[in-house]
Write an enzyme that holds these catalytic residues in place. Structure first.
Site, PDB file in Angstrom:
ATOM      1  CD  GLU A  12     189.576  44.856  10.227  1.00 45.98           C
ATOM      2  OE1 GLU A  12     189.001  45.284   9.206  1.00 45.98           O
ATOM      3  OE2 GLU A  12     189.113  43.956  10.940  1.00 45.98           O
TER       4      GLU A  12
ATOM      5  CB  CYS B  14     189.546  51.394   4.654  1.00 52.36           C
ATOM      6  SG  CYS B  14     188.763  51.400   6.278  1.00 52.36           S
TER       7      CYS B  14
END
Length: 477
Positions: free
Chosen positions: A208, A243
């Site tokens: 991720e 993110c």
């Protein structure tokens, strides 16, 4: 230490302790109790690491963990139930099913920007899937790391779920062990290291990562609403240290002044005239990241592009929400993932020009579009490859546990959340069972033209051929 912990968990897993639904449910309830009963302590740790406002701590981290636990508890029996599938004519009579099998002992390496959520949420999936787990929290968020090391053993089965604290040496030692799966959240540089070390044991990996998440703003939108949703997705998420935070905006030359004006009004309302003193604005995580962001702002070709904000306080590790207009595309701020409160705005003549610009970059974790034009929306959804596409908002897709969360290309591989977390930590095992009747001579040597004819007939679904295959081949075959 790492080898001993891994071996101890392998021994626990080999007993079958983690497989029953009752064990999985008990651990999930334990995590849920931890998130509920220790809310104050969790919020205090997040404030110590990031000066995170209590509201953000609860909404973005604690409540998400609680939702994940409840979702897993509600669906666990369904997820665990083998899925019946067609057995097919070639194996008749038989039954076929797919069973979700735990991968074994898995390693979860977390990130510092959402240090509670990004640590616990993958562990929930690993537990639901019946695995033993080692969690390695980020040492860059030391208060949350220490809290997790203290709390988890008090609420879950410590013989099967462990927390390993430490920095780079400890993480490297963990990565040298053999795991059923490695789940890493962080940046692409470290992601490549994780992937290369995992290759030694052919360990499957979920990465991720991040990327420069673009926001395309059409001129037909409500500028004020768009500005609020962009602002909360950028600065309301760890002051841009997320993110999925908007990394840059693309809009038209004609609409840019109106959008900038709307963003300025919204930011003044959110954080006041002195945002560095606002309790609702998180700090930069440490001096290294503060200096990195300062260098991006101070680059010669960028420093005169600031149209709003730009205030800094190194002692507080705070940087105010900052808008930059028409920064050069070859500047560092447009080449690196910003991961902070700086938001460049790029202008184009026509909104469709944004497509080529986005596609010239690495694939983002999320791509955002604000428009009322359904045709443009369709073109954006089909023309931009990203981990996720969100229309007329930012970041909120994280809250939908029916959607997968993950990247594509350099923004990551694999996905989790909800059902996808269970699947990320499971092996889908094929099971086919037959009895001792239904033998067909056409299957076995010596092969003959007559046998081949029967096999071809079976493959075409010919009823007579099926009967011949079950009853035996013609005389002489």
């Amino acid at each position: 230490m790492a080898a001993a912990a891994a071996e101890q968990l392998r021994e626990s897993f080999s007993t079958g302790r983690t497989r029953p639904a009752a064990w999985r449910e008990a651990q999930l309830r334990g995590v849920l109790r931890m998130a509920t009963e220790m809310e104050t302590e969790i919020c205090d740790a997040l404030h110590a690491d990031l000066a995170k406002p209590r509201t953000e701590s609860y909404v973005q981290e604690i409540s998400q963990v609680k939702s994940s636990c409840k979702f897993a508890l509600k669906n666990l029996k369904k997820w665990m139930k083998p899925q019946k599938v067609s057995a097919g004519v070639l194996t008749f009579p038989s039954t076929a099913r797919i069973a979700a099998e735990p991968l074994g002992v898995v390693l979860v390496i977390s990130a510092w920007n959402y240090p509670f959520l990004l640590s616990v949420d993958p562990v929930i999936g690993a537990i639901a899937a019946g695995n033993a787990v080692v969690l390695k929290p980020s040492e860059i968020a030391p208060a949350t790391s220490a809290l997790l090391a203290d709390l988890l053993p008090r609420f879950v089965d410590g013989s099967c779920i462990k927390v390993a604290e430490g920095g780079v040496p400890e993480t490297t030692a963990l990565l040298e062990q053999k795991w059923g799966k490695i789940f890493y959240t962080g940046n692409g540089k470290v992601g490549r290291i994780v992937l290369s070390l995992a290759a030694k044991h052919l360990t499957p990996v979920v990465l991720e990562l991040g990327g420069k998440c673009p926001v395309v703003v059409d001129s037909n939108v409500d500028a004020h609403v768009a500005a609020k949703r962009i602002a909360v997705g950028k600065w309301g998420c760890n002051n841009g240290q997320a993110c999925v935070a908007p990394d840059f905006i693309i809009t038209t030359n004609s609409f840019a002044p109106k959008l900038v004006e709307s963003l300025e009004k919204v930011l003044l309302k959110f954080y006041g005239k002195d945002p560095l003193q606002s309790p609702d604005l998180s700090q930069i995580v440490n001096s290294n990241h503060f200096n990195r962001l300062s260098r991006l702002m101070d680059e010669e070709m960028v420093s005169d592009k600031v149209v709003f904000g730009g205030q800094r306080d190194e002692l507080q590790l705070k940087i105010s929400p900052t808008l930059l207009l028409d920064v050069p595309l070859d500047s560092a701020i447009m080449k690196e993932e910003i991961f902070g409160p700086l938001l460049p705005i790029i202008t184009v003549d026509k909104i469709h020009e944004s497509f080529a610009l986005i596609n010239s970059m690495t694939k983002p974790l999320a791509a955002y579009l604000f428009t009322k034009d359904s045709t443009l929306q369709d073109q954006f959804e089909n023309g931009i490859s990203a981990g996720a596409t969100i229309i007329n908002d930012t970041s909120i897709h994280l809250t939908n546990l029916h959607l997968p969360f993950g990247g594509v290309g350099e923004s990551g591989m694999g996905a989790y959340h909800g059902t996808f977390s269970f699947e990320a930590f499971s092996h889908k095992k094929a099971i086919l069972a037959r009895c001792f009747i239904g033998e067909t001579k056409a299957r076995y040597p010596p092969y003959t033209p007559e046998k081949l004819k029967i096999v071809k007939g079976v493959l075409k679904g010919n009823l007579l051929a099926m009967i011949q295959a079950i009853s035996g081949c013609p005389r002489g075959a």
